[in-house]
Design an enzyme around this catalytic site. Structure first.
Site, PDB file in Angstrom:
ATOM      1  N   LYS A  93     -87.324  32.737 -64.847  1.00 49.23           N
ATOM      2  CA  LYS A  93     -87.041  34.171 -64.719  1.00 49.23           C
ATOM      3  C   LYS A  93     -86.243  34.453 -63.450  1.00 49.23           C
ATOM      4  O   LYS A  93     -85.245  35.176 -63.476  1.00 49.23           O
ATOM      5  CB  LYS A  93     -88.347  34.966 -64.722  1.00 49.23           C
ATOM      6  CG  LYS A  93     -88.138  36.471 -64.670  1.00 49.23           C
ATOM      7  CD  LYS A  93     -89.459  37.228 -64.585  1.00 49.23           C
ATOM      8  CE  LYS A  93     -90.255  37.125 -65.850  1.00 49.23           C
ATOM      9  NZ  LYS A  93     -91.464  37.997 -65.826  1.00 49.23           N
TER      10      LYS A  93
ATOM     11  N   GLU B  13     -89.726  23.370 -59.575  1.00 47.32           N
ATOM     12  CA  GLU B  13     -89.769  22.235 -60.501  1.00 47.32           C
ATOM     13  C   GLU B  13     -88.623  22.306 -61.512  1.00 47.32           C
ATOM     14  O   GLU B  13     -87.976  21.293 -61.813  1.00 47.32           O
ATOM     15  CB  GLU B  13     -91.113  22.216 -61.255  1.00 47.32           C
ATOM     16  CG  GLU B  13     -92.339  22.113 -60.367  1.00 47.32           C
ATOM     17  CD  GLU B  13     -92.889  23.472 -59.956  1.00 47.32           C
ATOM     18  OE1 GLU B  13     -94.060  23.531 -59.545  1.00 47.32           O
ATOM     19  OE2 GLU B  13     -92.133  24.482 -60.033  1.00 47.32           O
TER      20      GLU B  13
ATOM     21  N   GLY C 109     -95.154  34.776 -68.096  1.00 47.04           N
ATOM     22  CA  GLY C 109     -94.702  33.487 -68.602  1.00 47.04           C
ATOM     23  C   GLY C 109     -95.524  32.957 -69.753  1.00 47.04           C
ATOM     24  O   GLY C 109     -94.980  32.471 -70.759  1.00 47.04           O
ATOM     25  N   ARG C 110     -96.849  33.053 -69.650  1.00 50.13           N
ATOM     26  CA  ARG C 110     -97.689  32.461 -70.691  1.00 50.13           C
ATOM     27  C   ARG C 110     -97.744  33.312 -71.952  1.00 50.13           C
ATOM     28  O   ARG C 110     -98.371  32.928 -72.934  1.00 50.13           O
ATOM     29  CB  ARG C 110     -99.093  32.198 -70.148  1.00 50.13           C
ATOM     30  CG  ARG C 110     -99.794  33.370 -69.512  1.00 50.13           C
ATOM     31  CD  ARG C 110    -101.020  32.896 -68.738  1.00 50.13           C
ATOM     32  NE  ARG C 110    -101.688  33.976 -68.000  1.00 50.13           N
ATOM     33  CZ  ARG C 110    -101.343  34.387 -66.782  1.00 50.13           C
ATOM     34  NH1 ARG C 110    -100.321  33.807 -66.154  1.00 50.13           N
ATOM     35  NH2 ARG C 110    -102.018  35.341 -66.166  1.00 50.13           N
TER      36      ARG C 110
ATOM     37  N   GLU D  33    -105.554  30.382 -66.742  1.00 47.51           N
ATOM     38  CA  GLU D  33    -104.684  31.043 -65.766  1.00 47.51           C
ATOM     39  C   GLU D  33    -104.878  32.555 -65.816  1.00 47.51           C
ATOM     40  O   GLU D  33    -104.751  33.247 -64.800  1.00 47.51           O
ATOM     41  CB  GLU D  33    -103.219  30.684 -66.028  1.00 47.51           C
ATOM     42  CG  GLU D  33    -102.280  31.078 -64.901  1.00 47.51           C
ATOM     43  CD  GLU D  33    -100.902  30.462 -65.030  1.00 47.51           C
ATOM     44  OE1 GLU D  33    -100.705  29.341 -64.517  1.00 47.51           O
ATOM     45  OE2 GLU D  33    -100.030  31.088 -65.662  1.00 47.51           O
TER      46      GLU D  33
ATOM     47  N   HIS E  26    -113.998  10.639 -81.718  1.00 47.49           N
ATOM     48  CA  HIS E  26    -114.284   9.316 -81.163  1.00 47.49           C
ATOM     49  C   HIS E  26    -114.172   9.309 -79.650  1.00 47.49           C
ATOM     50  O   HIS E  26    -114.081   8.250 -79.037  1.00 47.49           O
ATOM     51  CB  HIS E  26    -113.332   8.277 -81.780  1.00 47.49           C
ATOM     52  CG  HIS E  26    -113.458   8.170 -83.264  1.00 47.49           C
ATOM     53  ND1 HIS E  26    -114.290   7.254 -83.868  1.00 47.49           N
ATOM     54  CD2 HIS E  26    -112.883   8.882 -84.267  1.00 47.49           C
ATOM     55  CE1 HIS E  26    -114.218   7.394 -85.186  1.00 47.49           C
ATOM     56  NE2 HIS E  26    -113.359   8.375 -85.448  1.00 47.49           N
TER      57      HIS E  26
ATOM     58  N   LYS F 224     -97.879  26.680 -54.430  1.00 42.96           N
ATOM     59  CA  LYS F 224     -96.427  26.499 -54.334  1.00 42.96           C
ATOM     60  C   LYS F 224     -95.929  26.777 -52.917  1.00 42.96           C
ATOM     61  O   LYS F 224     -95.031  26.087 -52.411  1.00 42.96           O
ATOM     62  CB  LYS F 224     -95.716  27.430 -55.320  1.00 42.96           C
ATOM     63  CG  LYS F 224     -95.904  27.077 -56.787  1.00 42.96           C
ATOM     64  CD  LYS F 224     -95.151  28.064 -57.664  1.00 42.96           C
ATOM     65  CE  LYS F 224     -95.304  27.752 -59.137  1.00 42.96           C
ATOM     66  NZ  LYS F 224     -94.580  28.722 -59.986  1.00 42.96           N
TER      67      LYS F 224
END
Length: 542
Positions: free
Chosen positions: A204, A210, A265-266, A351, A382, A508
């Site tokens: 954005k 990153e 964002g999510r 979050e 399993h 961050k």
């Protein structure tokens, strides 16, 4: 005493009064329990009958919701009010799913629907140009691969959708790079060709560390192949609010697709962040994804709490989190294509709800959030299912099960579905000590008595089952929107803001200080951090 406090205390007392009841006995006493405790919506079935609750519990939980700010928050969301108080933003991911002829939605006096559909149409047209071959690389070859560079919500939602809808794939191969570890981008690019690859940079602000690290690595890879700088605009696009920053990177303004500050964002896969999904499945299928989510939105905003799928999901989660002190929950998609859904849900829930302050800054008076994890079935049977069945912790489970397969190997699909249904039944019923003894009847008595307790299962372990008629775009959109609204409802009832993430931002900021210190300077941190930096430096000099 407020109505909310009274409703909360009534639930606390109700749990004390009913905790002795076992699900096995509830089913025996209620022949139509499933009939009373499931909801359907256009190919989605939500079965919540295998939970430690009765109709009396549901009425008390609905009373809690009615006494909470939920109704006001739902109204405020739809009207574009700035319910993300800490960032002074509206929360309108639901507007991204509205058809173009819907009633206007206003933010700061502006109807945002025309802007939403203008950007959606631009992104869909770009995706279509890649798939039909009209957008070509600098050497005039058609594009074969699309690499999406983002992190967090800019990665998890699109990645999950692309994998979930693999059966609908178009012509372009879609890849994802998110980790700043150089192994991620190096392994992705190893088998691609620069002249036939397009990258999307999703940030954005166009400042996400990153994402920019990987973006510059991709640009260097393009240049190192000897391709001209003038061709970058053919091989890069951006999803960002900062057109100028994208232009400085070398991306043409026509290839920058807007993001909106009223979408977190999510919650953003429905926006131009969904570009890799558009590339993967095409225009019609992406619109079906939006339509499915919109169908769940309509159900959520118009259905009474007692029959409202997302509200019921949220209230059941609160029942376990706050009154039975469950440590968290697991989500298990019995579908290989849905294997990334738990990771998407992990971020969406943890979050959003990992907060210890209310929206107005006061300490929360109760537990919020929980540990959310999962893996695809049947694989996880399993692995961690032993803990679910016989462990000492209470971990409610969501089983997400498609009813049909796109691949035609029906024997395997039936086996997978049968396992999902069987696990939910086994968690609910358990196995008594007497039943375990009967299974070991052929053994000597001493051996039988030694082994029988090991084969006893307490049962009474709760689960929801969410069945999808197919893993198609519409049903996937409905499922995702249901979980989004579940998260929102929990936040409203707990009085927290599920739309910010200051804990993420704090880490961050510290990283900006530490990174240059890994090469030089005199770090001034705690002894542990200083020691870790020293070990890193020593490792580089070996």
């Amino acid at each position: 005493m407020t109505a909310f406090t009274e409703a909360w205390q009534a639930l606390e007392q109700h749990w004390l009064d009913t905790q002795h009841l076992h699900l096995r006995d509830r089913f025996a006493a209620e022949p139509d329990r499933f009939g009373n405790m499931h909801e359907t919506l256009d190919g989605l079935l939500f079965d919540y009958s295998k939970n430690r609750l009765g109709e009396d519990t549901l009425q008390l939980l609905c009373r809690l919701a009615e006494a909470s700010p939920l109704a006001g928050q739902m109204h405020a969301m739809q009207n574009g009010e700035k319910i993300n108080l800490s960032e002074h933003r509206a929360v309108l991911h639901t507007a991204l799913r509205l058809p173009p002829d819907a009633e206007p939605v206003y933010v700061d006096g502006e109807n945002i629907l025309p802007k939403i559909h203008r950007e959606l149409d631009r992104a869909l047209a770009f995706a279509e140009s890649l798939n039909n071959g009209s957008h070509r690389g600098i050497t005039d070859k058609p594009i074969t691969d699309f690499v999406h560079i983002g992190i967090g919500g800019s990665d998890l939602g699109p990645r999950m959708c692309v994998e979930a809808l693999k059966a609908y794939r178009q012509n372009i191969r879609v890849h994802f790079v998110s980790n700043s570890d150089d192994a991620d981008i190096s392994r992705t690019l190893a088998h691609l060709k620069p002249e036939t690859t397009v990258f999307s940079i999703a940030s954005k602000s166009f400042r996400t560390p990153e994402t920019l690290l990987n973006a510059y690595a991709a640009r260097a890879w393009y240049r190192d192949a000897g391709l001209p700088e003038s061709g970058i605009y053919r091989h890069f696009c951006a999803i960002s609010s900062d057109v100028a920053a994208a232009r400085n990177f070398g991306i043409a303004p026509d290839n920058v697709f807007a993001m909106f500050d009223w979408v977190g964002g999510r919650y953003s896969v429905w926006s131009t962040i969904g570009l890799p999904v558009m590339v993967a499945v095409g225009t019609d299928r992406f619109r079906e994804l939006l339509a499915g989510a919109h169908a769940m939105d309509t159900h959520f905003f118009q259905t009474p709490y007692r029959r409202n799928i997302p509200v019921l999901m949220a209230l059941i989660s609160i029942w376990y989190n706050n009154f039975q002190h469950a440590d968290g929950q697991t989500a298990v998609p019995y579908s290989h294509n849905l294997r990334h859904l738990p990771s998407w849900l992990n971020q969406l829930d943890m979050e959003s709800l990992g907060k210890n302050r209310t929206a107005d800054g006061r300490p929360v008076p109760h537990t919020t959030g929980g540990i959310v994890f999962g893996e695809e079935g049947v694989n996880c049977q399993h692995a961690y299912f032993q803990l679910l069945h016989q462990g000492t912790r209470l971990i409610p489970c969501d089983f997400i099960v498609p009813m049909t397969t796109a691949y035609g190997i029906n024997r395997q699909h039936r086996f997978t579905v049968a396992n999902a249904f069987a696990q939910a039944e086994a968690l609910m019923k358990g196995k008594t000590l007497e039943e375990a003894r009967a299974e070991l009847a052929d053994l000597p008595e001493a051996e039988r008595e030694r082994l029988a307790p090991q084969k006893e299962f307490p049962g009474n372990r709760p689960s929801n089952s969410l069945l999808l008629s197919a893993t198609d775009p519409r049903r996937l959109g409905m499922l995702m929107a249901a979980y989004e609204h579940r998260t929102f409802v929990q936040g409203a009832i707990w009085g927290i803001n599920p739309f910010d993430q200051w804990g993420v931002e704090y880490g961050k900021e510290l990283a900006k200080t530490i990174e240059p210190e890994l090469d030089r300077g005199n770090p001034q941190h705690d002894s542990s951090t200083n020691g870790l930096i020293a070990f890193y430096r020593a490792s580089q000099n070996r």
